[in-house]
Design a protein around this motif. Sequence first.
Motif, PDB file in Angstrom:
ATOM      1  N   VAL A  87       2.781   3.395  -4.406  1.00  0.00           N
ATOM      2  CA  VAL A  87       2.311   2.288  -5.237  1.00  0.00           C
ATOM      3  C   VAL A  87       1.653   2.811  -6.503  1.00  0.00           C
ATOM      4  CG1 VAL A  87       0.702   0.363  -5.369  1.00  0.00           C
ATOM      5  CG2 VAL A  87       2.060   0.707  -3.310  1.00  0.00           C
ATOM      6  N   MET A  88       0.746   3.775  -6.333  1.00  0.00           N
ATOM      7  CA  MET A  88       0.017   4.307  -7.480  1.00  0.00           C
ATOM      8  C   MET A  88       0.936   5.037  -8.454  1.00  0.00           C
ATOM      9  SD  MET A  88      -3.459   5.662  -5.628  1.00  0.00           S
ATOM     10  CE  MET A  88      -4.191   6.294  -7.143  1.00  0.00           C
ATOM     11  N   THR A 140       5.585  -0.670  -7.531  1.00  0.00           N
ATOM     12  CA  THR A 140       4.617  -1.598  -8.106  1.00  0.00           C
ATOM     13  C   THR A 140       5.034  -3.052  -7.952  1.00  0.00           C
ATOM     14  OG1 THR A 140       3.691  -0.033  -9.702  1.00  0.00           O
ATOM     15  CG2 THR A 140       3.544  -2.366 -10.261  1.00  0.00           C
ATOM     16  N   TYR A 197       4.548  -4.291  -4.480  1.00  0.00           N
ATOM     17  CA  TYR A 197       3.124  -4.415  -4.195  1.00  0.00           C
ATOM     18  C   TYR A 197       2.551  -5.668  -4.854  1.00  0.00           C
ATOM     19  CZ  TYR A 197      -1.748  -3.037  -3.521  1.00  0.00           C
ATOM     20  OH  TYR A 197      -3.061  -3.005  -3.145  1.00  0.00           O
ATOM     21  N   ARG A 228      -4.234  -7.068 -10.807  1.00  0.00           N
ATOM     22  CA  ARG A 228      -3.648  -6.140  -9.842  1.00  0.00           C
ATOM     23  C   ARG A 228      -2.584  -5.260 -10.502  1.00  0.00           C
ATOM     24  NH1 ARG A 228      -5.500  -3.520  -6.132  1.00  0.00           N
ATOM     25  NH2 ARG A 228      -4.626  -1.908  -7.441  1.00  0.00           N
ATOM     26  N   ASN A 264      -2.774  -1.153 -10.881  1.00  0.00           N
ATOM     27  CA  ASN A 264      -1.704  -0.270 -10.417  1.00  0.00           C
ATOM     28  C   ASN A 264      -1.330   0.740 -11.493  1.00  0.00           C
ATOM     29  OD1 ASN A 264      -1.650  -1.690  -8.037  1.00  0.00           O
ATOM     30  ND2 ASN A 264       0.533  -2.100  -8.076  1.00  0.00           N
TER      31      ASN A 264
END
Length: 274
Positions: free
Chosen positions: A219-220, A225, A228, A257, A261
């Motif tokens: 995700v990071m 992304t 997520y 959000r 990210n």
Amino acid sequence: MEPLVSICIPAYNNAAYIKDTIDSILNQTYKNLELVIVDDKSKDDTVAVIKSIPDERIRLYENEKNLGMSGNWNHCLELCKGEYIKLICADDMLAPDAIEKEARALTEHPDVVMAESDTRLVDLNGKYKGWYRRYRTKGVESGKKIARKGFFSQNYFGAPLANMFRKSVLDEVHGFDTNYYYILDYDLWVRIACLGNVYIIHEPLNFFRVRNDSNTGEVMAGDKTETYVKEHRYLVEKHAKELHMSKVEVELSVLIRRLRNFAGSVYLKLFVHD
């Protein structure tokens, strides 16, 4: 008598790190605990590593078939016998007094449904990479307040290892929601927090390994992304009514959000290496 605490480890291909995780649990200052480990058909030597550790508090279960992350996490909860429960992933670690301090908070405050502590971020070699703090106040705080404010800033509940909760709440929250892949734990913490108060300990009592190949790393890094963000939207919309959030606030939460990210991807590229 100290209440029995169940520490759960859902394991899958964690042979390289799980001994460190287990040792950090068995060496706790709090002794009345059981360690429930459920292996989800690992393909490496995870089970052999676990069996090599002689401690009667370890209860090892081996799934007959792979249940996937949410299935295995729920299976862990089903097997717990303790009054309090803490789930920790098989590559993370706890400070020696983590269980003692979190269990004390639950014992001394009957209105508290969950206790949580700050997190130190470390790399694969245990090198310090940052500090993840819980909600800004300390001690007893409204769970709904923390959950709502977190939707506009950060997930104050953090990874599983940061939280300990009462087993009695499982009858109301019914475990992890299998509709999630990345944030199933965040959803559970929000549902538990909405049932009462949360006790916040501003001490780094747990250690989270930041890895490029983990779900968090994916995700990071930006690779997942969009998936997520979709899960985050589902999460916020699911709880919007209970937390008195308007449609505009839902959209704002999703935007925040997405921006967080992006910031996380920059952090991962600059400070975390394989």
